[in-house]
Each structure stands twice: as C-alpha cells, then as structure tokens.
Design a protein around this motif. Structure first.
Motif: not given
Length: 158
Positions: A10-14, A18-22, A62-70
């Motif tokens: 993943x990239x660092x949160x921005x 968080x953008x995830x990658x294979x 603990x950061x429940x509103x953090x979004x993950x996108x891939x």
C-alpha cells in the motif's frame, strides 16, 4: 510503499485514503513457486492479498473512517462486496496507468496463470471501503484466508 504480505502493498495514507496494490512484476517472479500450476498460483496470490488485507486492517483498526481503495482486473465484484468493499467507477488516470504498464501486467498475469494470459482490462474495477466496513467482515476474510492456505498446503502434498 509498505508491504503487508509478499504480494500486497500500500501507499502511505493520504487525505484519509490508503491505496492498495498487488505485488510488482519482480515480486511475482521471485515469490511464486515455478513448480506450481496456474490454479495453485492463483490460490497463492489470492491468499497473499487476503493476508495483506488482514495485516493492513489490523494496523488501522482504530482509524475506522480511513478508506482503502484498490483497482483490479482479477478480483470479482461478489467477493469484494463480501469483504465489505463497494464497487466504484475506475477513473481515467488509473485506466491510463494500467494501459501504460500493460506489458508488466501481461507478464505478471502470465506468471500467475502459468501460461501466456492476456489480462482483460475491460474487467478493471475499483473497490473502496472504510476500515470499519472491512472489520465487520474480518471473520469472513480470515476463514477465506485459512481455507486458501489449507488448499495450497493440500495441493503441495499431492
């Protein structure tokens, strides 16, 4: 970039996302056992994605509103939704990046399938979820991960 498993980074949160990658082409080349057939490789890759996702949500639980996108042309919509993701429109920039990197994507896909395999970029989907949505599905993800680990172990004993 941060690795959460050998084939999931993943990239660092921005901006709360968080953008995830294979894994990279090099990851696929060096991590996947050349003796495995296409099904064993696909199971291993999927299992590594799940392993990485579990590690990621553990770190950000603990950061429940953090979004993950891939973005993926591999994962099907039904499975993504069962893990708590919603399907989003893939933006033009992401499609352009995939097209620009088509050769690397072709080689990675061929390694995964253990044969020449042209990826269908028309099946590209973007998935997004809050950490809280994925945490709600954590038990399902853990069971799927364990099931794939067992399948991989059993196929190696044949």
């Amino acid at each position: 970039m941060m690795y959460y498993s050998p084939l999931f980074l993943s990239e660092k949160p921005k901006n709360g996302r968080i953008k995830i990658h294979g894994g990279t082409l090099f990851d696929y080349y060096f991590v996947i056992d050349r003796k495995w057939n296409g099904k064993q490789r696909t199971n291993f890759i999927t299992q590594q994605y799940l392993e990485g996702l579990l590690a990621l949500i553990e770190e950000y639980k603990n950061d429940k509103h953090m979004k993950i996108r891939g973005t993926s042309y591999i994962i099907n919509e039904r499975t993504a939704e069962k893990m708590g993701f919603k399907i989003m429109q893939t933006d033009f920039l992401q499609k352009t990046i995939l097209l620009y990197n088509y050769f690397n994507v072709l080689i990675s896909n061929s390694i995964a399938k253990n044969k020449l395999a042209f990826p269908n970029l028309n099946k590209t989907k973007t998935f997004e979820a809050d950490i809280s949505q994925i945490l709600e599905k954590k038990e399902f993800i853990e069971k799927l991960n364990k099931s794939l680990k067992n399948t991989i172990a059993n196929s190696m004993n044949l």
